[in-house]
Design an enzyme around this catalytic site. Structure first.
Site: not given
Ligand code: 9MG
Length: 282
Positions: A261, A227
């Site tokens: 994730r 990110k």
């Molecule tokens: C779809 N998506 C992109 N970044 C995310 C994050 O940090 N958390 C969740 N739950 N979905 C995300």
């Protein structure tokens, strides 16, 4: 050692997941910019190939997304999102891993659940009309995420007086709404939404205080992989953010995150394996 007893299990559609150790959720984007070049059939093949690679590398779950939620991204009509996601669900139904679908549209939730989704990952925390009903009618898990604003504009001027308190209050409210709406707590995951309507400072404050969110007694999911906060801290472009992403992921796990994730599953597994060995020996 964490100052509270974390949840041990998550009911997740066809699966019951143990939360004794952190779980790795592999990202499987099925937007045109991810697997586009050769039309729908080639895209499906490429997506399933990538999914199998994520599983081989050690993904515990797969998160399939048919709409980009990056800052500035334009919304996608629900029928197009369904056309992207459903064939991938059908192809992966028997892959042996829970299938999460990243969507905020009730129509897409219903279609995904009919085609075997085990978890709905909703960046809008089931606030859309009909979303709660769609999830209640199944036995899937749901991830309730915090976001300020909309993906298209959320990074223009994020503002909080107390980011940790406000995110915590929002998530507690959405959990109550979900439980009152008939979704049992053992199906619910919460997520502070790193990068969703937050400055770098907000993201750092949230990650630093993640144990406060975990104290709500629900599994916490965190996504920091590649990110822009990692780019801001390291000065690296999106293709060179692995070390920074792993570092942030471990900081989150140390403060109680139970699901991470990520794009880079193999490297995340290695980092967790080393941390876990040290933690077990302590
Ligand atoms: C779809 N998506 C992109 N970044 C995310 C994050 O940090 N958390 C969740 N739950 N979905 C995300």
């Amino acid at each position: 050692m964490l100052p509270f007893e974390p949840p041990r299990r998550l009911r997740c559609g066809r699966f019951v997941l143990s939360l004794e150790r952190p779980l790795v959720m592999g990202v499987l984007n099925v937007t045109p910019d991810s697997f586009s070049d050769g039309g729908r059939h080639a895209s499906l093949e490429a997506a399933t190939r990538h999914a199998r690679r994520l599983i081989d590398e050690g993904a515990d779950l797969l998160d399939i997304g048919g709409e980009s939620t990056r800052p500035g991204a334009a919304p996608v009509p629900p029928d197009e999102e369904i056309r992207r996601v459903v064939p991938v669900l059908d192809a992966l139904r028997d892959c042996g891993r829970p299938l999460s679908v990243d969507t905020r549209r009730p129509e897409v939730m219903r279609a995904a659940l009919e085609h075997g989704a085990d978890l709905i990952n909703d960046i809008d925390a089931l606030q859309a009309s009909g979303a709660l009903d769609a999830v209640r009618a199944s036995d899937c898990a749901v991830c309730l995420m915090h976001m300020q604003g909309e993906p298209g504009t959320m990074q223009q001027a994020p503002h909080y007086d107390d980011v940790v308190g406000e995110v915590e209050d929002f998530l507690a409210g959405r959990v109550s709404a979900a439980v009152e709406g008939g979704i049992d707590r053992d199906r619910i995951v919460i997520d502070p939404g790193i990068g969703f309507g937050k400055t770098l400072r907000h993201n750092l404050q949230l990650l630093g205080a993640l144990d406060e969110l975990a104290a709500l007694g629900l599994p916490v999911l965190v996504g920091v992989s590649r990110k822009s906060m990692i780019g801001a801290l390291t000065g690296r472009d999106v293709d060179h953010r692995l070390a920074g992403s792993l570092s942030a992921m471990l900081a989150a796990v140390l403060r109680g995150a139970r699901i991470v994730r990520v794009h880079d599953v193999a490297e995340t597994r290695d980092a967790l394996r080393v941390w876990q060995a040290i933690d077990d020996a302590a």
